[in-house]
Design a protein around this motif. Structure first.
Motif, PDB file in Angstrom:
ATOM      1  N   ILE A  46      -0.656  -3.459  -7.551  1.00 55.19           N
ATOM      2  CA  ILE A  46      -1.330  -3.084  -5.974  1.00 55.19           C
ATOM      3  C   ILE A  46      -0.022  -3.629  -5.074  1.00 55.19           C
ATOM      4  O   ILE A  46       0.747  -4.150  -5.138  1.00 55.19           O
ATOM      5  N   ASN A  69       2.912   3.713  -3.431  1.00 55.53           N
ATOM      6  CA  ASN A  69       1.623   2.816  -2.670  1.00 55.53           C
ATOM      7  C   ASN A  69       1.668   2.574  -1.209  1.00 55.53           C
ATOM      8  O   ASN A  69       0.761   2.424  -0.751  1.00 55.53           O
ATOM      9  N   LYS A  76      -3.904   5.347   4.782  1.00 59.07           N
ATOM     10  CA  LYS A  76      -5.236   4.598   4.553  1.00 59.07           C
ATOM     11  C   LYS A  76      -5.489   4.028   6.068  1.00 59.07           C
ATOM     12  O   LYS A  76      -6.391   3.933   6.379  1.00 59.07           O
ATOM     13  N   GLY A 117      -9.847   2.466   0.228  1.00 60.28           N
ATOM     14  CA  GLY A 117      -9.037   1.448   0.125  1.00 60.28           C
ATOM     15  C   GLY A 117      -8.444   0.621   1.355  1.00 60.28           C
ATOM     16  O   GLY A 117      -7.894  -0.472   1.217  1.00 60.28           O
ATOM     17  N   SER A 136      -3.690  -0.617  -2.155  1.00 63.86           N
ATOM     18  CA  SER A 136      -3.687   0.600  -2.761  1.00 63.86           C
ATOM     19  C   SER A 136      -3.265   0.448  -4.205  1.00 63.86           C
ATOM     20  O   SER A 136      -2.086  -0.410  -4.316  1.00 63.86           O
ATOM     21  N   GLN A 140      -9.884   4.109  -5.674  1.00 63.96           N
ATOM     22  CA  GLN A 140     -10.261   4.081  -4.414  1.00 63.96           C
ATOM     23  C   GLN A 140     -11.371   2.904  -4.160  1.00 63.96           C
ATOM     24  O   GLN A 140     -11.441   2.345  -3.306  1.00 63.96           O
ATOM     25  N   ASP A 143      -9.946  -0.593  -4.872  1.00 69.96           N
ATOM     26  CA  ASP A 143      -9.087  -0.896  -3.710  1.00 69.96           C
ATOM     27  C   ASP A 143      -9.869  -1.347  -2.354  1.00 69.96           C
ATOM     28  O   ASP A 143      -9.632  -2.437  -1.996  1.00 69.96           O
ATOM     29  N   HIS A 144     -11.000  -0.786  -2.513  1.00 67.29           N
ATOM     30  CA  HIS A 144     -12.133  -0.981  -1.289  1.00 67.29           C
ATOM     31  C   HIS A 144     -12.495  -2.464  -1.460  1.00 67.29           C
ATOM     32  O   HIS A 144     -12.546  -3.165  -0.611  1.00 67.29           O
TER      33      HIS A 144
END
Length: 165
Positions: A46, A69, A76, A117, A136, A140, A143-144
């Motif tokens: 990530i 990313n 984002k 994310g 990222s 999704q 990531d969140h």
């Protein structure tokens, strides 16, 4: 209530519950360091960014992640800073209307992304947002969840300090 409506309601409740007592450069670095350590331990490919509005404070690219990313992170963060909520919540609100974020608001897809994310950092005593935590490289929702876990960890640290423990 539809599944999507239930997800939106859960994200709205999460947004309210994530407020911190304090958020500054030191706290941003602490959150970023926590995320980087967890990602390294779990070998997560990530990219991470923790930012004050418009001002990245902590950024990391772990093995397996790519410069792409980092571009997703910027897009984002732009969503979080424009809508003052998580990019996943904004994305699901648009999906509930049968559209995408970029289509509904006529946003430039090179600057905004229809994806989760990015999570807003709120302060208990302040309206609006104080910053963002963005991940990222995974799905999704993953990531969140990782960004939320980092904010929750910091919230726990602040509560412990506040209670004198």
């Amino acid at each position: 209530m539809t599944d999507l409506a239930a997800q939106i309601a859960a994200l709205e409740a999460e947004h309210e519950a994530l407020a911190l007592d304090r958020f500054d450069v030191d706290v941003a670095w602490s959150i970023g360091s926590w995320l980087r350590q967890r990602a390294a331990t779990e070998t997560l490919p990530i990219a991470i960014q923790v930012a004050l509005p418009g001002c990245p404070v902590f950024s990391a690219l772990l093995p397996g992640a790519s410069p792409d990313n980092l571009a997703w992170i910027e897009r984002k963060r732009n969503v979080v800073e424009r809508f003052w909520e998580s990019s996943l919540l904004t994305t699901l609100r648009c999906e509930a209307l049968g559209t995408t974020l970029t289509a509904k608001f006529r946003l430039d897809e090179t600057r905004f992304v229809h994806s989760g994310g990015g999570v807003a950092v709120r302060l208990s005593a302040l309206g609006g947002i104080a910053g963002s935590v963005i991940v990222s490289g995974l799905s999704q929702r993953e990531d969140h969840a990782l960004a939320v876990a980092a904010i929750e960890a910091e919230k726990g640290k602040q509560a412990t300090r506040h209670n004198g423990v």
